[in-house]
Design an enzyme around this catalytic site. Structure first.
Site, mmCIF file in Angstrom:
data_model
loop_
_atom_site.group_PDB
_atom_site.id
_atom_site.type_symbol
_atom_site.label_atom_id
_atom_site.label_comp_id
_atom_site.label_asym_id
_atom_site.label_seq_id
_atom_site.Cartn_x
_atom_site.Cartn_y
_atom_site.Cartn_z
ATOM 1 N N GLY A 127 47.943 43.592 3.594
ATOM 2 C CA GLY A 127 49.115 44.173 4.227
ATOM 3 C C GLY A 127 50.259 44.350 3.238
ATOM 4 N N LEU A 128 51.492 44.275 3.751
ATOM 5 C CA LEU A 128 52.700 44.454 2.947
ATOM 6 C C LEU A 128 52.695 45.786 2.215
ATOM 7 C CD1 LEU A 128 53.174 40.878 1.405
ATOM 8 C CD2 LEU A 128 54.279 41.842 3.415
ATOM 9 N N CYS A 129 52.265 46.832 2.920
ATOM 10 C CA CYS A 129 52.238 48.174 2.309
ATOM 11 C C CYS A 129 52.852 49.198 3.265
ATOM 12 C CB CYS A 129 50.813 48.559 1.926
ATOM 13 S SG CYS A 129 49.577 48.346 3.217
ATOM 14 N N GLY A 130 53.924 48.806 3.935
ATOM 15 C CA GLY A 130 54.630 49.736 4.810
ATOM 16 C C GLY A 130 53.785 50.165 5.997
#
Length: 367
Positions: A127-130
């Site tokens: 994750g952590l990709c907008g």
């Protein structure tokens, strides 16, 4: 000593689609309205929060630099691999076109009545990709709904942990296989998917195979696309479900450089070469059927590998932008809290000085 700071409960997502920190609104005349919240905290709590934000900012800055370094490598693979995959499709089309007048059965080029469709969805493992995974799964969900409205059965092949967890929570969608992806896609990973797709189509379990992935355009732009994988496109190019070409034309690429000690980017464009028609007088040393039989598995592998690379580049670019926004928000939040901390500390010192002066005056008057 406790004091209040005003924090907006609904931060703006225009500049930051997936923030890790809330946007802090400046205190104005409208700050006392119902759209803001009051947070009570002391000097110690503020100091601890500022230290926590500094630590988080270091992490997001490091993740941004790591994603920037990796996206450069994956981008090179995407740019260098496109000419091969595009030329391979054109060659297959030209050979197939010259064999139209002959009674030859090529399994992967047979167009039959569509009753069942297989969809390969390529998402990310992290994750952590907008909004990268959200946009992709939404595109796949919309396509599945369209096919079901037409009365067609849909079977899914999901690649990537995020997509796997999304479709596992939806029992109404039939999933044929769940696979995990990797940071840097390889031909071996693509071959595993290609073998599964090949067996489904040749055994006539499905009549059409579509590929849903995120096409890499630039560092700030990527778009989910739907590509028809099988049967082979009659136009000799990579097309979507509507027959429109999704090949790269004028895509943007970048190179990392350093300027004044900071990471910067130099942008450039990628131009697509004009297609050359195959000569009708060309003769084949081998049987064209043998050539097609040998090249069709290579076609499947190259197209799936290309989709994996495009998706990986888009994911890393999205993560780099998300971490950049998070770092900027952390810096803004740190400045706002530092100002509040300094004001509170000065107010506390002033209050203590006033108490000392008032006590001294009281002693003087009592004497």
């Amino acid at each position: 000593m406790a004091f209040s700071i005003w924090v907006s409960p609904k931060p703006s997502f225009l500049q930051n689609p997936n923030p890790l920190f809330p946007q802090i609104s400046r205190q104005t005349r409208h700050s006392q309205s119902s759209r803001t919240l009051s947070i009570q905290c002391g000097l110690r709590e503020l100091r601890e929060r500022i230290d926590s934000i500094k630590s988080t900012q270091k992490i997001t800055e490091a993740m941004k630099l790591v994603a920037a370094a990796r996206v450069r490598r994956v981008q090179d693979a995407v740019i260098n691999g496109r000419p091969f995959s595009e030329t391979l499709v054109e060659v297959l089309y030209d050979i197939n076109e010259q064999l139209q007048g002959e009674d030859i059965d090529i399994p992967l080029t047979n167009v039959r009545a569509v009753k069942r469709v297989a969809i390969v969805v390529i998402s990310s493992d992290r994750g952590l990709c907008g909004g990268f995974n959200n946009a992709l799964t939404k595109k796949a969900q919309t396509r599945i709904g369209e096919l079901k409205k037409l009365g067609l059965e849909v079977v899914l092949i999901s690649v990537g942990k995020k997509g796997n967890s999304y479709f596992m929570r939806r029992p109404e969608i039939k999933v044929d296989r769940l696979m995990e992806g990797g940071t840097f896609p390889t031909a071996k990973e693509a071959q595993v998917i290609a073998d599964d797709v090949f067996s489904l189509f040749v055994s006539e379990e499905v009549d059409k195979v579509e590929l849903v992935y995120t096409k890499f355009v630039s560092l700030v732009k990527s778009e989910p696309v739907i590509q028809t994988l099988l049967p082979l496109s009659p136009r000799g190019e990579v097309v979507d479900v509507n027959g429109n070409c999704v090949d790269a034309i004028g895509d943007e690429m970048f190179r990392l450089t350093s300027k004044e000690g900071k990471l910067t980017m130099e942008r450039g464009s990628v131009k697509k070469k004009e297609r050359k028609e195959m000569s009708p007088l060309m003769e084949f040393e081998q049987d064209p059927v043998q050539i097609l039989d040998a090249m069709m598995p290579l076609y499947l592998n190259s197209q799936i590998l290309r989709a994996l690379q495009e998706s990986a580049a888009s994911e890393l670019a999205a993560r780099m932008n998300a971490m950049s926004n998070a770092t900027d928000n952390a810096d803004e939040l740190k400045k706002t809290l530092s100002r509040s901390y300094n004001r509170a500390r000065q107010a506390k010192i002033t209050g203590e000085l006033l108490e000392i002066v008032a006590g001294a005056e009281a002693l003087r008057e009592s004497e």
